[in-house]
Scaffold this motif. Structure first.
Motif, PDB file in Angstrom:
ATOM      1  N   LEU A 121      -5.158   3.872  -6.161  1.00  0.00           N
ATOM      2  CA  LEU A 121      -6.154   4.457  -5.023  1.00  0.00           C
ATOM      3  C   LEU A 121      -7.175   3.259  -4.741  1.00  0.00           C
ATOM      4  O   LEU A 121      -7.907   3.281  -3.996  1.00  0.00           O
ATOM      5  CB  LEU A 121      -6.835   5.675  -5.264  1.00  0.00           C
ATOM      6  CG  LEU A 121      -5.809   6.768  -5.146  1.00  0.00           C
ATOM      7  CD1 LEU A 121      -6.766   8.171  -5.423  1.00  0.00           C
ATOM      8  CD2 LEU A 121      -5.088   7.014  -4.097  1.00  0.00           C
ATOM      9  N   LEU A 126       0.818  -1.209   0.071  1.00  0.00           N
ATOM     10  CA  LEU A 126       0.025   0.100   0.115  1.00  0.00           C
ATOM     11  C   LEU A 126       0.789   1.361   0.077  1.00  0.00           C
ATOM     12  O   LEU A 126       0.548   2.258  -0.727  1.00  0.00           O
ATOM     13  CB  LEU A 126      -1.083   0.031   1.081  1.00  0.00           C
ATOM     14  CG  LEU A 126      -1.775   1.157   1.275  1.00  0.00           C
ATOM     15  CD1 LEU A 126      -2.783   1.297   0.116  1.00  0.00           C
ATOM     16  CD2 LEU A 126      -2.782   1.107   2.601  1.00  0.00           C
ATOM     17  N   ARG A 156      -7.062   0.013  -3.721  1.00  0.00           N
ATOM     18  CA  ARG A 156      -7.062  -0.380  -2.359  1.00  0.00           C
ATOM     19  C   ARG A 156      -7.533   0.206  -1.256  1.00  0.00           C
ATOM     20  O   ARG A 156      -8.351  -0.254  -0.623  1.00  0.00           O
ATOM     21  CB  ARG A 156      -5.443  -1.026  -2.173  1.00  0.00           C
ATOM     22  CG  ARG A 156      -5.443  -1.899  -0.956  1.00  0.00           C
ATOM     23  CD  ARG A 156      -4.152  -2.557  -0.452  1.00  0.00           C
ATOM     24  NE  ARG A 156      -3.443  -2.869  -1.333  1.00  0.00           N
ATOM     25  CZ  ARG A 156      -2.206  -3.531  -1.298  1.00  0.00           C
ATOM     26  NH1 ARG A 156      -1.710  -3.722  -0.073  1.00  0.00           N
ATOM     27  NH2 ARG A 156      -1.357  -4.041  -2.479  1.00  0.00           N
ATOM     28  N   PRO A 157      -7.212   1.553  -1.113  1.00  0.00           N
ATOM     29  CA  PRO A 157      -7.441   2.448   0.246  1.00  0.00           C
ATOM     30  C   PRO A 157      -9.061   2.639  -0.179  1.00  0.00           C
ATOM     31  O   PRO A 157      -9.818   2.533   0.706  1.00  0.00           O
ATOM     32  CB  PRO A 157      -6.701   3.467   0.047  1.00  0.00           C
ATOM     33  CG  PRO A 157      -6.162   3.660  -1.088  1.00  0.00           C
ATOM     34  CD  PRO A 157      -6.118   2.217  -1.563  1.00  0.00           C
ATOM     35  N   LEU A 167     -10.973  -0.486   0.686  1.00  0.00           N
ATOM     36  CA  LEU A 167     -11.098  -0.674   2.371  1.00  0.00           C
ATOM     37  C   LEU A 167     -12.125   0.266   2.831  1.00  0.00           C
ATOM     38  O   LEU A 167     -12.594  -0.024   3.917  1.00  0.00           O
ATOM     39  CB  LEU A 167      -9.545  -0.444   2.869  1.00  0.00           C
ATOM     40  CG  LEU A 167      -8.348  -1.465   2.368  1.00  0.00           C
ATOM     41  CD1 LEU A 167      -7.313  -0.918   2.994  1.00  0.00           C
ATOM     42  CD2 LEU A 167      -9.021  -2.667   3.147  1.00  0.00           C
ATOM     43  N   LEU A 168     -12.134   1.652   2.342  1.00  0.00           N
ATOM     44  CA  LEU A 168     -12.982   2.601   2.908  1.00  0.00           C
ATOM     45  C   LEU A 168     -14.696   2.035   2.719  1.00  0.00           C
ATOM     46  O   LEU A 168     -15.338   2.020   3.478  1.00  0.00           O
ATOM     47  CB  LEU A 168     -13.012   3.885   2.006  1.00  0.00           C
ATOM     48  CG  LEU A 168     -14.142   5.025   2.281  1.00  0.00           C
ATOM     49  CD1 LEU A 168     -14.016   5.431   3.784  1.00  0.00           C
ATOM     50  CD2 LEU A 168     -13.812   6.222   1.398  1.00  0.00           C
ATOM     51  N   LEU A 227       0.242   4.348  -2.842  1.00  0.00           N
ATOM     52  CA  LEU A 227       0.036   5.696  -2.658  1.00  0.00           C
ATOM     53  C   LEU A 227       1.288   6.637  -3.094  1.00  0.00           C
ATOM     54  O   LEU A 227       1.118   7.657  -3.586  1.00  0.00           O
ATOM     55  CB  LEU A 227       0.043   5.916  -1.131  1.00  0.00           C
ATOM     56  CG  LEU A 227      -1.198   5.059  -0.450  1.00  0.00           C
ATOM     57  CD1 LEU A 227      -1.253   5.292   1.080  1.00  0.00           C
ATOM     58  CD2 LEU A 227      -2.559   5.817  -0.990  1.00  0.00           C
TER      59      LEU A 227
END
Length: 385
Positions: free
Chosen positions: A219, A146, A221-222, A225-226, A150
């Motif tokens: 972006l 991650l 993956r984040p 997750l959100l 980013l």
């Protein structure tokens, strides 16, 4: 535009280009084989051939294939079943335990018509990555997970600033020349400058599309997750605390697959994820579906099927940001228009490599020259102050 504004834009273009140049070269070089990822995997594949059967031969039951996978590895648990719509293949993913890491997934490939096991792939943590896996990891996160994603996403934004500033500078710097002019007899550096400007402006739209979609992919993956921590948690709140049903209490996987086909006629089921506490629902089959057109075939919609009763529970509407990521992936690699579009993407990628390499050459060859001298060299712009 006066000299002060030109100087500012030139500084933005120079420094943003230098900051991201090496990473952009890495993106372009690793992206070349990834454009033809599916074709290369087929070319390098050593899988046994499929049985020679008529084209209308029906597919074997997913329950039969799943039972064969469990008999082969009774100490593993099934995690998903993937039904390929391009070739007669069904892949079953199995883990040594429900809490095992994804890198411990064992893949069993079956002939979709006969139900015969064709190939078994060892987990990634023991077999190691192949060439395309290495290219993808370098392209996606530099093997840094991650944080790497980013960081490369930020590099993509810097690259977008480099492209925009280059477009702003193109008109005043080339105002006395016809579009496409290359001054072949004015010295090597000026010749490369004209080529750099020409190829850069000609591929500007494509570069921006690939750059922006690359940022969206970084972006993913984040943002996913959100989504899991907000929408998914709210969706599964009624089932919170309930244990995952044992395999002998689960309804038919084949029936769940067929139910989705019947209830959503405009969509094609591609995979069934078993109930689990990691991805999906602990009480439902998660069936991923896709559309039938070239564009909607890249838009995936999840469907929840009650794993014990075999009833349709919900067709999930993904949020706009996950839809944007789904659209960005085929645009980034050009794999939604068949082989001709991939060839175009390949050629444009090669041109971008030349633009990046020529930009580095131009900077290295005049790295000690003041910006005013460079502006004066480019068609006397400094005289307009």
């Amino acid at each position: 535009m006066n000299v002060r504004s030109l100087r500012r834009w030139a500084a933005v273009h120079k420094w943003t280009s230098l900051v991201c140049a090496v990473f952009l070269l890495l993106f372009c070089l690793t992206g070349l084989p990834l454009i033809f990822k599916h074709e290369l995997r087929e070319l390098l594949s050593q899988d046994p051939p499929y049985a020679a059967l008529p084209a209308d031969t029906p597919r074997a039951s997913l329950d039969t294939i799943g039972a064969a996978a469990r008999r082969r590895h009774p100490d593993h648990v099934p995690m998903f079943v993937f039904v390929d719509d391009d070739e007669p293949k069904v892949t079953v993913g199995m883990l040594p335990s429900p809490t095992a890491l994804p890198t411990q997934t064992r893949l069993l490939k079956f002939d979709a018509r006969t139900g015969e096991l064709l190939k078994e792939t060892e987990p990634a943590e023991t077999s190691g990555p192949d060439f395309l896996d290495i290219m993808l990891r370098l392209h996606r996160d530099l093997f840094a997970g991650l944080p790497g994603e980013l960081f490369l996403g930020a590099i993509g934004l810097v690259f977008a600033a480099s492209v925009v500033s280059g477009v702003v500078l193109y008109a005043p710097f080339m105002r006395r020349l016809e579009f496409g002019t290359v001054r072949w007899r004015r010295g090597r550096r000026l010749r490369w400058l004209d080529l750099h400007n020409l190829m850069g402006i000609a591929t500007m739209a494509w570069v921006l599309v690939v750059g922006v979609t690359g940022v969206l992919n970084e972006l993913s993956r984040p943002l996913f997750l959100l989504y899991q921590r907000t929408d998914v948690q709210a969706m599964l709140a009624p089932h919170r605390g309930r244990p995952v049903p044992p395999l002998d209490r689960l309804s038919s996987v084949e029936a769940a697959y067929t139910l989705v086909q019947r209830e959503l006629p405009g969509r094609t089921p591609t995979s069934v994820v078993f109930p689990n506490n990691r991805v999906g629902s602990p009480h439902h089959y998660l069936v991923w579906t896709k559309g039938s057109s070239p564009l909607t075939s890249r838009l995936f919609t999840p469907v929840l099927i009650d794993a014990e009763r075999g009833e349709l529970a919900m067709v999930v509407d993904l949020p706009w940001y996950l839809r944007a990521i789904q659209v960005s992936r085929p645009l980034h690699f050009g794999d939604y228009g068949g082989l001709p579009l991939k060839v175009i993407w390949f050629v444009l990628d090669l041109i971008t490599i030349v633009v990046l390499a020529s930009g580095l050459y131009l900077w290295l060859s005049r790295r000690r020259s003041p910006i005013e001298a460079q502006l004066a060299e480019l068609e006397g712009v400094a005289d307009e102050a």
